[in-house]
Design a protein around this motif. Structure first.
Motif, PDB file in Angstrom:
ATOM      1  N   GLY A   1       0.784  -1.228   0.000  1.00  0.00           N
ATOM      2  CA  GLY A   1       0.000   0.000   0.000  1.00  0.00           C
ATOM      3  C   GLY A   1       0.819   1.282   0.000  1.00  0.00           C
ATOM      4  O   GLY A   1       0.255   2.364  -0.096  1.00  0.00           O
ATOM      5  N   PHE A   2       2.148   1.181   0.115  1.00  0.00           N
ATOM      6  CA  PHE A   2       2.998   2.373   0.121  1.00  0.00           C
ATOM      7  C   PHE A   2       3.275   2.830  -1.307  1.00  0.00           C
ATOM      8  O   PHE A   2       3.403   2.019  -2.215  1.00  0.00           O
ATOM      9  N   MET A   3       3.361   4.124  -1.484  1.00  0.00           N
ATOM     10  CA  MET A   3       3.698   4.732  -2.764  1.00  0.00           C
ATOM     11  C   MET A   3       5.218   4.813  -2.902  1.00  0.00           C
ATOM     12  O   MET A   3       5.929   4.834  -1.900  1.00  0.00           O
ATOM     13  N   PRO A   4       5.709   4.912  -4.151  1.00  0.00           N
ATOM     14  CA  PRO A   4       7.137   5.183  -4.305  1.00  0.00           C
ATOM     15  C   PRO A   4       7.491   6.460  -3.540  1.00  0.00           C
ATOM     16  O   PRO A   4       6.725   7.425  -3.548  1.00  0.00           O
ATOM     17  N   ALA A   5       8.629   6.418  -2.873  1.00  0.00           N
ATOM     18  CA  ALA A   5       9.047   7.556  -2.054  1.00  0.00           C
ATOM     19  C   ALA A   5      10.563   7.634  -2.029  1.00  0.00           C
ATOM     20  O   ALA A   5      11.239   6.604  -1.983  1.00  0.00           O
ATOM     21  N   THR A   6      11.068   8.843  -2.069  1.00  0.00           N
ATOM     22  CA  THR A   6      12.503   9.076  -2.017  1.00  0.00           C
ATOM     23  C   THR A   6      12.857   9.650  -0.652  1.00  0.00           C
ATOM     24  O   THR A   6      12.262  10.633  -0.213  1.00  0.00           O
ATOM     25  N   TRP A   7      13.819   9.015   0.004  1.00  0.00           N
ATOM     26  CA  TRP A   7      14.318   9.474   1.296  1.00  0.00           C
ATOM     27  C   TRP A   7      15.614  10.239   1.106  1.00  0.00           C
ATOM     28  O   TRP A   7      16.460   9.864   0.292  1.00  0.00           O
ATOM     29  N   TYR A   8      15.768  11.295   1.870  1.00  0.00           N
ATOM     30  CA  TYR A   8      17.042  12.012   1.978  1.00  0.00           C
ATOM     31  C   TYR A   8      17.390  12.108   3.448  1.00  0.00           C
ATOM     32  O   TYR A   8      16.514  12.334   4.285  1.00  0.00           O
ATOM     33  N   TRP A   9      18.671  11.939   3.738  1.00  0.00           N
ATOM     34  CA  TRP A   9      19.145  12.161   5.099  1.00  0.00           C
ATOM     35  C   TRP A   9      19.804  13.529   5.137  1.00  0.00           C
ATOM     36  O   TRP A   9      20.445  13.955   4.162  1.00  0.00           O
ATOM     37  N   TYR A  10      19.619  14.217   6.239  1.00  0.00           N
ATOM     38  CA  TYR A  10      20.242  15.526   6.445  1.00  0.00           C
ATOM     39  C   TYR A  10      21.454  15.280   7.326  1.00  0.00           C
ATOM     40  O   TYR A  10      21.330  14.803   8.464  1.00  0.00           O
ATOM     41  N   VAL A  11      22.634  15.551   6.784  1.00  0.00           N
ATOM     42  CA  VAL A  11      23.879  15.212   7.467  1.00  0.00           C
ATOM     43  C   VAL A  11      24.831  16.402   7.456  1.00  0.00           C
ATOM     44  O   VAL A  11      24.749  17.294   6.608  1.00  0.00           O
ATOM     45  N   ASP A  12      25.722  16.384   8.423  1.00  0.00           N
ATOM     46  CA  ASP A  12      26.828  17.334   8.487  1.00  0.00           C
ATOM     47  C   ASP A  12      28.078  16.491   8.610  1.00  0.00           C
ATOM     48  O   ASP A  12      28.363  15.958   9.693  1.00  0.00           O
ATOM     49  N   GLY A  13      28.771  16.302   7.490  1.00  0.00           N
ATOM     50  CA  GLY A  13      29.876  15.343   7.464  1.00  0.00           C
ATOM     51  C   GLY A  13      29.306  13.952   7.661  1.00  0.00           C
ATOM     52  O   GLY A  13      28.421  13.526   6.944  1.00  0.00           O
ATOM     53  N   ASP A  14      29.792  13.255   8.680  1.00  0.00           N
ATOM     54  CA  ASP A  14      29.279  11.921   8.984  1.00  0.00           C
ATOM     55  C   ASP A  14      28.170  11.951  10.028  1.00  0.00           C
ATOM     56  O   ASP A  14      27.639  10.912  10.396  1.00  0.00           O
ATOM     57  N   ALA A  15      27.816  13.134  10.503  1.00  0.00           N
ATOM     58  CA  ALA A  15      26.794  13.257  11.539  1.00  0.00           C
ATOM     59  C   ALA A  15      25.393  13.284  10.932  1.00  0.00           C
ATOM     60  O   ALA A  15      25.068  14.186  10.157  1.00  0.00           O
ATOM     61  N   TYR A  16      24.587  12.309  11.298  1.00  0.00           N
ATOM     62  CA  TYR A  16      23.198  12.223  10.868  1.00  0.00           C
ATOM     63  C   TYR A  16      22.376  13.158  11.751  1.00  0.00           C
ATOM     64  O   TYR A  16      22.403  13.061  12.979  1.00  0.00           O
ATOM     65  N   LEU A  17      21.630  14.079  11.113  1.00  0.00           N
ATOM     66  CA  LEU A  17      20.821  15.057  11.845  1.00  0.00           C
ATOM     67  C   LEU A  17      19.324  14.787  11.737  1.00  0.00           C
ATOM     68  O   LEU A  17      18.570  15.126  12.643  1.00  0.00           O
ATOM     69  N   GLY A  18      18.891  14.219  10.621  1.00  0.00           N
ATOM     70  CA  GLY A  18      17.470  13.964  10.415  1.00  0.00           C
ATOM     71  C   GLY A  18      17.236  13.411   9.029  1.00  0.00           C
ATOM     72  O   GLY A  18      18.179  13.107   8.292  1.00  0.00           O
TER      73      GLY A  18
END
Length: 182
Positions: free
Chosen positions: A70-87
């Motif tokens: 039931g899920f639609m195609p979706a593109t994920w992006y990660w918000y990072v600063d260098g190797d630090a994952y922020l969101g």
């Protein structure tokens, strides 16, 4: 300088720290983190398991890709600063009737230790050109009526309030596409 990037295994340690923060706080971004913990949580600590998770998330953007029923195609992006994952932020390529009512095109979350620093506003702003590239002139972004922070993010991103449905505020955000002409 923080930036959007496709999910990548190099952010594993920081991503797992963010998951631990969210779990300790009882904060889940929609149902995504809860679902991911159920499916991948036992293998994230191993590089191979995390690589499978990243590959699965990236496959969700393909029309023929595997994703939950039931899920639609979706593109994920990660918000990072260098190797630090922020969101992270997700663009659903199209809306189902349910997403039109309550979910919208965009979902996002910032790790607890990185909140109140403007990252959600920056993520929304930075993802709009990607939404435009998918052919979306505007995107629906929703938030709970009680989520003042998210409401401020959406309004700062140009969100035009449409209405409230089922405890959700619904906003349309233009992606910047130029109408008319050629």
């Amino acid at each position: 300088m923080p930036q959007l990037t496709p999910p990548h295994v190099r952010h594993r340690a920081s991503f797992l720290d963010a998951v631990r923060e969210s779990v300790a706080e009882g904060v889940f971004v929609g149902d995504a983190l809860e679902r991911e913990l159920d499916v991948y949580g036992d293998t994230w600590h191993e590089p191979e398991g995390f690589a499978r998770y990243v590959a699965a998330v990236r496959e969700e953007e393909l029309e023929e890709g595997r994703r939950p029923e039931g899920f639609m195609p979706a593109t994920w992006y990660w918000y990072v600063d260098g190797d630090a994952y922020l969101g992270r932020i997700q663009i659903r390529h199209r809306l189902t009737p349910s997403l039109l009512e309550l979910g919208g095109h965009i979902g996002y979350g910032v790790r607890p230790s990185a909140r109140r620093k403007g990252y959600a506003t920056a993520m929304l702003r930075d993802v709009l050109p990607y939404a435009r590239a998918l052919g979306l002139d505007r995107v629906l972004v929703t938030c709970d009526t009680t989520n003042i922070g998210s409401r401020k993010v959406i309004e700062a991103g140009g969100g035009e309030f449409e209405d409230e449905r089922g405890g959700k505020l619904r906003y349309w955000v233009p992606t910047g596409r130029i109408h008319g002409g050629g």
